[in-house]
Design an enzyme around this catalytic site. Structure first.
Site, PDB file in Angstrom:
ATOM      1  N   HIS A   1       0.836  -1.216   0.000  1.00  0.00           N
ATOM      2  CA  HIS A   1       0.000   0.000   0.000  1.00  0.00           C
ATOM      3  C   HIS A   1       0.868   1.263   0.000  1.00  0.00           C
ATOM      4  O   HIS A   1       0.443   2.305   0.485  1.00  0.00           O
ATOM      5  CB  HIS A   1      -0.944   0.036   1.197  1.00  0.00           C
ATOM      6  CG  HIS A   1      -1.673  -1.252   1.417  1.00  0.00           C
ATOM      7  ND1 HIS A   1      -2.892  -1.526   0.858  1.00  0.00           N
ATOM      8  CD2 HIS A   1      -1.325  -2.365   2.114  1.00  0.00           C
ATOM      9  CE1 HIS A   1      -3.278  -2.752   1.212  1.00  0.00           C
ATOM     10  NE2 HIS A   1      -2.336  -3.282   1.966  1.00  0.00           N
TER      11      HIS A   1
ATOM     12  N   SER B   1      14.650  22.127 -15.655  1.00  0.00           N
ATOM     13  CA  SER B   1      13.450  22.895 -15.968  1.00  0.00           C
ATOM     14  C   SER B   1      13.885  24.237 -16.516  1.00  0.00           C
ATOM     15  O   SER B   1      14.905  24.787 -16.097  1.00  0.00           O
ATOM     16  CB  SER B   1      12.622  23.081 -14.706  1.00  0.00           C
ATOM     17  OG  SER B   1      11.800  24.218 -14.836  1.00  0.00           O
TER      18      SER B   1
ATOM     19  N   LYS C   1      15.654  22.015 -10.466  1.00  0.00           N
ATOM     20  CA  LYS C   1      15.025  20.759 -10.870  1.00  0.00           C
ATOM     21  C   LYS C   1      15.946  19.777 -11.570  1.00  0.00           C
ATOM     22  O   LYS C   1      16.795  20.146 -12.364  1.00  0.00           O
ATOM     23  CB  LYS C   1      13.852  21.050 -11.810  1.00  0.00           C
ATOM     24  CG  LYS C   1      12.719  21.757 -11.122  1.00  0.00           C
ATOM     25  CD  LYS C   1      11.807  20.790 -10.426  1.00  0.00           C
ATOM     26  CE  LYS C   1      10.651  20.465 -11.347  1.00  0.00           C
ATOM     27  NZ  LYS C   1       9.709  19.580 -10.712  1.00  0.00           N
TER      28      LYS C   1
ATOM     29  N   GLU D   1       9.785   8.560 -16.713  1.00  0.00           N
ATOM     30  CA  GLU D   1       8.433   9.102 -16.928  1.00  0.00           C
ATOM     31  C   GLU D   1       7.934   8.785 -18.336  1.00  0.00           C
ATOM     32  O   GLU D   1       6.790   8.386 -18.540  1.00  0.00           O
ATOM     33  CB  GLU D   1       8.421  10.616 -16.722  1.00  0.00           C
ATOM     34  CG  GLU D   1       8.490  11.032 -15.275  1.00  0.00           C
ATOM     35  CD  GLU D   1       8.622  12.537 -15.133  1.00  0.00           C
ATOM     36  OE1 GLU D   1       7.712  13.140 -14.570  1.00  0.00           O
ATOM     37  OE2 GLU D   1       9.615  13.120 -15.599  1.00  0.00           O
TER      38      GLU D   1
END
Ligand code: ARG
Length: 469
Positions: free
Chosen positions: A163, A284, A290, A297
């Site tokens: 979980h 970024s 970043k 992804e």
């Protein structure tokens, strides 16, 4: 002497009173995407021509001319000099037209005893067989990368999750081996799929077979097919092999996608378990701090495409009456896309995995948080004579107490522990460390470092058997 086909004229135009509209030509043409079958089309044509010669349908001179023509076309395509024409619809007609232009009459005889229907099915199977072999090799490469990392981290402890909440300590090596197992199943599925791909449809002709005395076994041998299709109607209309491949590819992508999700979480500074190599990340344009995990992804995102390719193919097939229908031309783009996407994703992962930097200290610290050894505590009490349910209850109360006091279980003094169960003794602290916890799970399939090392040994042996063995 038959007339030369006029340029731009359809092979079948004798039957029609008006030319095909430009719009329809564009709509029905597949050459834009099926030209990647060219080398397989030529190989299959050569095998077909040699068989036709062997059964005396072609003369030796015909065969020679066809071989010369096809080898020249091959070179033209390789060197980018071949003039692909939309008017010639697909890869098959483009090549046949050029052959006729180059060698004349003999070229016109090549299409004896075959149809584009069995031709395209043959080309596609040849193409897919090659793609499967390449993908099998890449899967193995990714698996080797997982094993190398698992070996380094056979004893590195981290929290295992259920979980997405801390559950019990595991070793990082063990966690990586879970992905090894998934890819092992992917390889075995592909090997199984390959057996059904590797069956020759050529000879089915349009749908009913041919009236010529062909030798299908000979063609199969020359093209490396293990079997010859048993039913001509099925041979030209079956695309199960493509669907099976897409199912294998979708599942493999899903495995890589799950791994991607974990890499994304683990590389987040809140976890800080791993650092991805800079060459796999991007910054970024606005936020200078970043470092984005773009590669995992994208892999996660591309999984949707491949699942979509599978659904597209299933849907293309579902309403088709026997035998060949033009719907089948829609099989290529999803199939190519699934194979390309999986191939590229595997290639990227092989490099990415080797470059993962593990922060063992952060993993270990996290394994100490979240009362990951609570089950070990309960098992300890069971060994001291408590029933598991009572042990569970005692430890749950201890966890609540420790949490309120801002401590870990292992920080509680012995007297405090004894308030929850009188069975607790000094030796309890040994089972409360993540290292003790993982070491105690020592059986086949367990997370103990010795078991991880043994599993790696077995895994390496399995990889040695070959890319699709
Ligand atoms: N381009 C076609 C395909 O990809 C080749 C077969 C065409 N056959 C036909 N009867 N129109 O399926």
């Amino acid at each position: 002497m038959a007339a030369k086909p006029k340029p731009g004229k359809k092979l079948w135009s004798g039957r029609f009173a008006e030319p095909v509209s430009e719009l329809v030509k564009r709509y029905t043409a597949s050459v834009r995407f099926d030209r990647r079958l060219a080398s397989h089309d030529i190989r299959a044509s050569l095998a077909h021509a040699r068989m036709l010669r062997a059964v005396r349908i072609l003369t030796a001179a015909d065969l020679k001319a066809i071989e010369r023509g096809l080898s020249r076309i091959s070179r033209e395509i390789e060197e980018g000099r071949f003039r692909w024409s939309l008017a010639a619809e697909d890869v098959h007609v483009n090549i046949e037209r050029r052959l006729i232009a180059l060698v004349g009459e003999a070229g016109k005889r090549l299409h004896t005893a075959r149809s584009r229907n069995d031709q395209v099915a043959t080309d596609l199977r040849l193409w897919l067989r090659e793609a499967i072999d390449e993908i099998g090799g890449l899967l193995r490469k990714v698996q080797r990368g997982l094993l190398d990392q698992a070996e380094k981290h056979a004893a590195t402890v981290m929290p295992g999750f259920t979980h997405l909440q801390v559950a019990q300590p595991v070793t990082f090596g063990h966690h990586l081996l879970a992905y090894f197992e998934m890819l092992e199943r992917d390889r075995s599925r592909l090997a199984d799929c390959r057996r059904r791909v590797n069956c020759l449809p050529l000879g089915a002709a349009a749908l009913a077979g041919t009236s010529f005395p062909i030798d299908r076994a000979r063609v199969a041998r020359e093209l490396g097919f293990d079997a010859v299709s048993e039913n001509s109607l099925d041979a030209v209309s079956d695309r199960d092999f493509a669907i099976e491949f897409c199912a294998c590819a979708a599942l493999a992508m899903i495995h890589l996608s799950r791994f991607s999700e974990e890499l994304i979480l683990w590389s987040n500074p809140r976890f800080g378990f791993v650092a991805l190599p800079d060459r796999f990340c991007t910054g970024s344009s606005i936020m200078p701090q970043k470092k984005n995990p773009d590669v995992p992804e994208l892999a996660r995102g591309k999984t949707g495409r491949v699942a979509g390719d599978l659904v597209a193919l299933l849907t293309v097939m579902k309403g088709q009456a026997l035998a060949y229908n033009k719907d089948n031309q829609e099989d290529k783009e999803p199939l190519f896309d699934a194979a390309d996407t999986l191939r590229d994703t595997l290639a990227v992962f092989a490099e990415l995995i080797a470059g993962i930097e593990v922060n063992a200290a952060a993993m270990q610290a996290a394994a100490k948080e979240g009362f990951a050894t609570a089950t070990d505590f309960a098992d300890y009490l069971v060994r001291k004579g408590l029933a598991f349910r009572d042990a569970h209850e005692a430890v749950a109360r201890a966890v609540r107490f420790a949490e309120k006091s801002g401590m870990g279980l292992e920080d509680l003094p012995l007297e405090a522990m004894r308030r929850f169960s009188s069975q607790v003794e000094k030796d309890v602290y040994r089972v409360l460390t993540p290292e003790g916890s993982v070491a105690s799970r020592s059986h086949l399939g367990g997370t103990a470092p010795v078991q991880v090392r043994a599993a790696i040994k077995r895994a390496r042996k399995s990889l040695r058997a070959g890319p699709l063995a």
